[in-house]
Design an enzyme around this catalytic site. Structure first.
Site, PDB file in Angstrom:
ATOM      1  N   HIS A   1       0.877  -1.196   0.000  1.00  0.00           N
ATOM      2  CA  HIS A   1       0.000   0.000   0.000  1.00  0.00           C
ATOM      3  C   HIS A   1       0.898   1.226   0.000  1.00  0.00           C
ATOM      4  O   HIS A   1       1.497   1.573   1.018  1.00  0.00           O
ATOM      5  CB  HIS A   1      -0.898   0.010   1.244  1.00  0.00           C
ATOM      6  CG  HIS A   1      -1.818   1.197   1.315  1.00  0.00           C
ATOM      7  ND1 HIS A   1      -3.126   1.084   1.719  1.00  0.00           N
ATOM      8  CD2 HIS A   1      -1.628   2.508   1.050  1.00  0.00           C
ATOM      9  CE1 HIS A   1      -3.695   2.276   1.700  1.00  0.00           C
ATOM     10  NE2 HIS A   1      -2.799   3.163   1.302  1.00  0.00           N
ATOM     11  N   HIS A  44       1.527   5.379  -1.676  1.00  0.00           N
ATOM     12  CA  HIS A  44       1.150   6.557  -2.464  1.00  0.00           C
ATOM     13  C   HIS A  44       2.416   7.144  -3.077  1.00  0.00           C
ATOM     14  O   HIS A  44       3.320   7.572  -2.348  1.00  0.00           O
ATOM     15  CB  HIS A  44       0.500   7.613  -1.574  1.00  0.00           C
ATOM     16  CG  HIS A  44      -0.779   7.151  -0.961  1.00  0.00           C
ATOM     17  ND1 HIS A  44      -2.002   7.366  -1.550  1.00  0.00           N
ATOM     18  CD2 HIS A  44      -1.021   6.453   0.171  1.00  0.00           C
ATOM     19  CE1 HIS A  44      -2.948   6.835  -0.790  1.00  0.00           C
ATOM     20  NE2 HIS A  44      -2.382   6.261   0.257  1.00  0.00           N
ATOM     21  N   LEU A  45       2.465   7.151  -4.398  1.00  0.00           N
ATOM     22  CA  LEU A  45       3.622   7.742  -5.081  1.00  0.00           C
ATOM     23  C   LEU A  45       3.302   9.103  -5.689  1.00  0.00           C
ATOM     24  O   LEU A  45       4.218   9.806  -6.127  1.00  0.00           O
ATOM     25  CB  LEU A  45       4.144   6.807  -6.178  1.00  0.00           C
ATOM     26  CG  LEU A  45       4.945   5.588  -5.723  1.00  0.00           C
ATOM     27  CD1 LEU A  45       5.407   4.775  -6.928  1.00  0.00           C
ATOM     28  CD2 LEU A  45       6.146   5.984  -4.865  1.00  0.00           C
ATOM     29  N   ARG A  46       2.006   9.443  -5.769  1.00  0.00           N
ATOM     30  CA  ARG A  46       1.588  10.742  -6.354  1.00  0.00           C
ATOM     31  C   ARG A  46       2.022  10.855  -7.821  1.00  0.00           C
ATOM     32  O   ARG A  46       2.217   9.857  -8.499  1.00  0.00           O
ATOM     33  CB  ARG A  46       2.136  11.935  -5.537  1.00  0.00           C
ATOM     34  CG  ARG A  46       2.018  11.799  -4.024  1.00  0.00           C
ATOM     35  CD  ARG A  46       0.613  11.710  -3.524  1.00  0.00           C
ATOM     36  NE  ARG A  46       0.555  11.887  -2.085  1.00  0.00           N
ATOM     37  CZ  ARG A  46      -0.456  11.465  -1.325  1.00  0.00           C
ATOM     38  NH1 ARG A  46      -1.488  10.835  -1.872  1.00  0.00           N
ATOM     39  NH2 ARG A  46      -0.449  11.668  -0.041  1.00  0.00           N
ATOM     40  N   ASN A  71      -5.382   7.326  -5.870  1.00  0.00           N
ATOM     41  CA  ASN A  71      -6.129   8.549  -5.522  1.00  0.00           C
ATOM     42  C   ASN A  71      -5.421   9.818  -5.981  1.00  0.00           C
ATOM     43  O   ASN A  71      -5.166  10.737  -5.213  1.00  0.00           O
ATOM     44  CB  ASN A  71      -6.441   8.603  -4.012  1.00  0.00           C
ATOM     45  CG  ASN A  71      -5.189   8.617  -3.140  1.00  0.00           C
ATOM     46  OD1 ASN A  71      -4.133   8.136  -3.538  1.00  0.00           O
ATOM     47  ND2 ASN A  71      -5.310   9.186  -1.947  1.00  0.00           N
ATOM     48  N   LYS A  87      -9.323  -0.479  -5.722  1.00  0.00           N
ATOM     49  CA  LYS A  87      -9.328   0.209  -4.426  1.00  0.00           C
ATOM     50  C   LYS A  87     -10.708   0.794  -4.149  1.00  0.00           C
ATOM     51  O   LYS A  87     -11.227   1.557  -4.966  1.00  0.00           O
ATOM     52  CB  LYS A  87      -8.287   1.324  -4.454  1.00  0.00           C
ATOM     53  CG  LYS A  87      -8.290   2.220  -3.230  1.00  0.00           C
ATOM     54  CD  LYS A  87      -7.762   1.508  -1.997  1.00  0.00           C
ATOM     55  CE  LYS A  87      -7.946   2.353  -0.742  1.00  0.00           C
ATOM     56  NZ  LYS A  87      -6.707   2.712  -0.098  1.00  0.00           N
ATOM     57  N   HIS A 119     -10.390   0.846   2.004  1.00  0.00           N
ATOM     58  CA  HIS A 119     -10.206   1.840   3.069  1.00  0.00           C
ATOM     59  C   HIS A 119     -11.400   1.661   4.007  1.00  0.00           C
ATOM     60  O   HIS A 119     -12.516   2.083   3.682  1.00  0.00           O
ATOM     61  CB  HIS A 119     -10.152   3.264   2.502  1.00  0.00           C
ATOM     62  CG  HIS A 119      -9.887   4.293   3.563  1.00  0.00           C
ATOM     63  ND1 HIS A 119      -8.703   4.990   3.670  1.00  0.00           N
ATOM     64  CD2 HIS A 119     -10.649   4.706   4.602  1.00  0.00           C
ATOM     65  CE1 HIS A 119      -8.747   5.791   4.713  1.00  0.00           C
ATOM     66  NE2 HIS A 119      -9.927   5.638   5.305  1.00  0.00           N
ATOM     67  N   HIS A 138      -4.517  -0.789   6.058  1.00  0.00           N
ATOM     68  CA  HIS A 138      -4.071   0.007   7.218  1.00  0.00           C
ATOM     69  C   HIS A 138      -4.983  -0.203   8.423  1.00  0.00           C
ATOM     70  O   HIS A 138      -5.576   0.726   8.950  1.00  0.00           O
ATOM     71  CB  HIS A 138      -3.919   1.492   6.883  1.00  0.00           C
ATOM     72  CG  HIS A 138      -4.982   2.076   5.992  1.00  0.00           C
ATOM     73  ND1 HIS A 138      -6.326   1.958   6.253  1.00  0.00           N
ATOM     74  CD2 HIS A 138      -4.887   2.786   4.841  1.00  0.00           C
ATOM     75  CE1 HIS A 138      -6.996   2.585   5.305  1.00  0.00           C
ATOM     76  NE2 HIS A 138      -6.155   3.082   4.435  1.00  0.00           N
ATOM     77  N   LEU A 165      -4.946   9.028   8.099  1.00  0.00           N
ATOM     78  CA  LEU A 165      -6.237   8.346   8.163  1.00  0.00           C
ATOM     79  C   LEU A 165      -6.064   6.898   7.722  1.00  0.00           C
ATOM     80  O   LEU A 165      -5.405   6.661   6.710  1.00  0.00           O
ATOM     81  CB  LEU A 165      -7.256   9.052   7.268  1.00  0.00           C
ATOM     82  CG  LEU A 165      -7.727  10.410   7.803  1.00  0.00           C
ATOM     83  CD1 LEU A 165      -8.558  11.138   6.754  1.00  0.00           C
ATOM     84  CD2 LEU A 165      -8.531  10.234   9.099  1.00  0.00           C
ATOM     85  N   ASP A 186       1.425   2.607   3.510  1.00  0.00           N
ATOM     86  CA  ASP A 186       0.585   3.795   3.362  1.00  0.00           C
ATOM     87  C   ASP A 186       1.437   5.057   3.434  1.00  0.00           C
ATOM     88  O   ASP A 186       0.974   6.099   3.885  1.00  0.00           O
ATOM     89  CB  ASP A 186      -0.545   3.831   4.404  1.00  0.00           C
ATOM     90  CG  ASP A 186      -1.674   4.770   3.980  1.00  0.00           C
ATOM     91  OD1 ASP A 186      -1.661   5.257   2.837  1.00  0.00           O
ATOM     92  OD2 ASP A 186      -2.559   5.026   4.819  1.00  0.00           O
ATOM     93  N   HIS A 239       2.958  14.470   1.594  1.00  0.00           N
ATOM     94  CA  HIS A 239       2.331  15.758   1.273  1.00  0.00           C
ATOM     95  C   HIS A 239       3.405  16.812   1.474  1.00  0.00           C
ATOM     96  O   HIS A 239       4.248  16.683   2.376  1.00  0.00           O
ATOM     97  CB  HIS A 239       1.178  16.071   2.225  1.00  0.00           C
ATOM     98  CG  HIS A 239      -0.021  15.188   2.059  1.00  0.00           C
ATOM     99  ND1 HIS A 239      -0.983  15.417   1.101  1.00  0.00           N
ATOM    100  CD2 HIS A 239      -0.412  14.077   2.729  1.00  0.00           C
ATOM    101  CE1 HIS A 239      -1.919  14.486   1.195  1.00  0.00           C
ATOM    102  NE2 HIS A 239      -1.599  13.655   2.172  1.00  0.00           N
ATOM    103  N   ALA A 284      -3.931  14.582   5.567  1.00  0.00           N
ATOM    104  CA  ALA A 284      -3.636  13.348   6.307  1.00  0.00           C
ATOM    105  C   ALA A 284      -2.553  12.567   5.575  1.00  0.00           C
ATOM    106  O   ALA A 284      -2.616  12.412   4.355  1.00  0.00           O
ATOM    107  CB  ALA A 284      -4.899  12.492   6.401  1.00  0.00           C
TER     108      ALA A 284
HETATM  109  O1  DOR Z   1      -3.363   9.352   5.786  1.00  0.00           O
HETATM  110  C1  DOR Z   1      -3.760   9.060   4.673  1.00  0.00           C
HETATM  111  N1  DOR Z   1      -3.253   9.647   3.567  1.00  0.00           N
HETATM  112  N2  DOR Z   1      -4.737   8.172   4.550  1.00  0.00           N
HETATM  113  C2  DOR Z   1      -5.325   7.910   3.372  1.00  0.00           C
HETATM  114  O2  DOR Z   1      -6.217   7.104   3.341  1.00  0.00           O
HETATM  115  C3  DOR Z   1      -4.928   8.648   2.151  1.00  0.00           C
HETATM  116  C4  DOR Z   1      -3.566   9.165   2.267  1.00  0.00           C
HETATM  117  C5  DOR Z   1      -3.243  10.189   1.211  1.00  0.00           C
HETATM  118  O3  DOR Z   1      -3.507   9.929   0.031  1.00  0.00           O
HETATM  119  O4  DOR Z   1      -2.715  11.237   1.553  1.00  0.00           O
HETATM  120 ZN    ZN Z   2      -3.377   5.074   1.646  1.00  0.00          ZN
END
Ligand code: DOR
Ligand code: ZN
Length: 354
Positions: A18, A20-22, A46, A104, A141, A179, A224, A252, A256, A268
């Site tokens: 899990h 996030h690479l953006r 996302n 997802k 999620h 998570h 989150l 996860d 940011h 988050a």
């Molecule tokens: O803390 C989190 N950040 N929880 C998530 O479910 C999404 C993630 C994000 O994409 O920033």
């Molecule tokens: Zn996530």
């Protein structure tokens, strides 16, 4: 030899189930950190706009590959963002062609960029049934968005209101409860005879809710699902170090920009990718369970997804205490790296000399 005395640990190369690479500048800055330590990762969809179709997943996979260091063997495993308009045929094609590994499910409004997610699970039933037929995994999620439900109860309520009925309606659907943050989540997964596993993040093994709120508000620990009370953290550690095949690492890691975290309404996410393996070695060492680390980070995940473990290995070496760099730089600004709040002693061997 007791685990505590270990000073070297060689593992199959870990995967991150899990991540996030953006995109854009952030992708270019963070991807090398995951690619250095991990063989594969399940990539969250996302983005803005979200990665919904097979074509979008293929294009995003190309952008990720371009962001990797030359010669990297890191393999992004793509996911499709489930919407109420998702086409079951497109999902099946994406899976059977090897373009996407999983779908997802974000309950609409649950987290970052989830507004295009699902409000009514009945509307996506044809997609879920098709996935069950072909053996494709649904990553969930697991939080309700009902504003009347206390934020610390959202996972437990989701399990009762959404997950248990879903299990009854589509029992052949393979699920990863992502998570997981509560004893309730751990117990639910343990009770399922088949088709359910859970990922556990780095940060939820290390912090409880005091880290966010006691002695001043600390935005870099806000994610989150939000971290819960200490008893839940302990339940997560017990699940992770147990060797139970249904629990595996999904960091996860969710970068940011600091300017987006440090706001009256901050984003988050904890950026853990650069420090996850050293942190996990500390957690498993403290639990006298270093012999279970490989199951958690390298074996259980691929087994659940029906993939072979990575064939190369990494070595963790115990040495002098060190602290991770506080932030990495992107072209758009700094991103603070997760601080576990304790010194680290383990490093990947090829970094040991650095
Ligand atoms: O803390 C989190 N950040 N929880 C998530 O479910 C999404 C993630 C994000 O994409 O920033
Ligand atoms: Zn996530």
């Amino acid at each position: 030899m007791p685990n505590r005395a270990w000073t070297r640990l060689t593992l199959r190369r870990p995967d991150d189930w899990h991540l996030h690479l953006r995109d854009g500048a952030m992708l270019r800055a963070v991807a090398p950190h995951s690619a250095r330590d991990f063989g594969r990762a399940i990539i969250m969809p996302n983005l803005v706009p979200p990665v919904v179709t097979m074509a979008q997943a293929a294009a995003y996979r190309d952008r990720i590959r371009e962001a990797l260091p030359p010669g990297s063997r890191f393999e992004p495993l793509m996911t499709l963002y489930l919407t109420e308009a998702t086409d079951p045929d497109d999902v099946a094609r994406a899976y059977l062609s090897g373009t996407a590994q999983a779908v997802k499910l974000y309950p609409a409004g649950a987290t970052t960029n989830s507004h295009a997610g699902v409000r009514d699970l009945g509307k996506v039933r044809p997609v879920l049934e098709r996935m069950a037929e072909i053996g494709m995994t649904l990553c969930i999620h697991g939080e309700v968005v009902d504003p009347d439900v206390d934020i610390f109860d959202r996972e437990a309520v989701f399990i009762d209101r959404v997950l248990k009925p879903l299990r009854r309606r589509v029992p052949d659907l393979r699920i990863v409860l992502e998570h997981v943050t509560t004893q309730d989540g751990v117990d639910f997964v343990r009770d399922q005879p088949r088709n359910v596993a859970a990922t556990i993040t780095t940060h939820h093994l290390v912090i409880n809710r005091n880290a966010i709120l006691a002695g001043g508000i600390r935005p870099h620990y806000y994610c989150l699902p939000v971290a819960k009370r200490e008893a839940h953290r302990i339940a997560l550690v017990q699940a992770a170090v147990s060797g139970d095949e249904r629990f595996f690492l999904g960091t996860d890691s969710a970068p940011h920009l600091d300017q987006a975290k440090l706001q009256p309404c901050g984003c988050a996410g904890c950026f853990t990718a650069p420090v996850t393996l050293p942190i996990l070695a500390e957690v498993f060492e403290a639990a006298e369970a270093l012999d279970k680390l490989e199951s958690f980070v390298s074996l259980n995940g691929p087994r659940y997804y029906g993939l072979p473990p990575n064939d190369d290995r990494v070595t963790l070496v115990r040495g002098e205490a060190w602290t991770a760099p506080p932030a990495i730089l992107t072209d758009d600004g700094p991103v603070t790296v997760f601080d576990p709040g304790f010194p680290l002693h383990w490093r990947l061997e090829d970094q040991a000399a650095a």
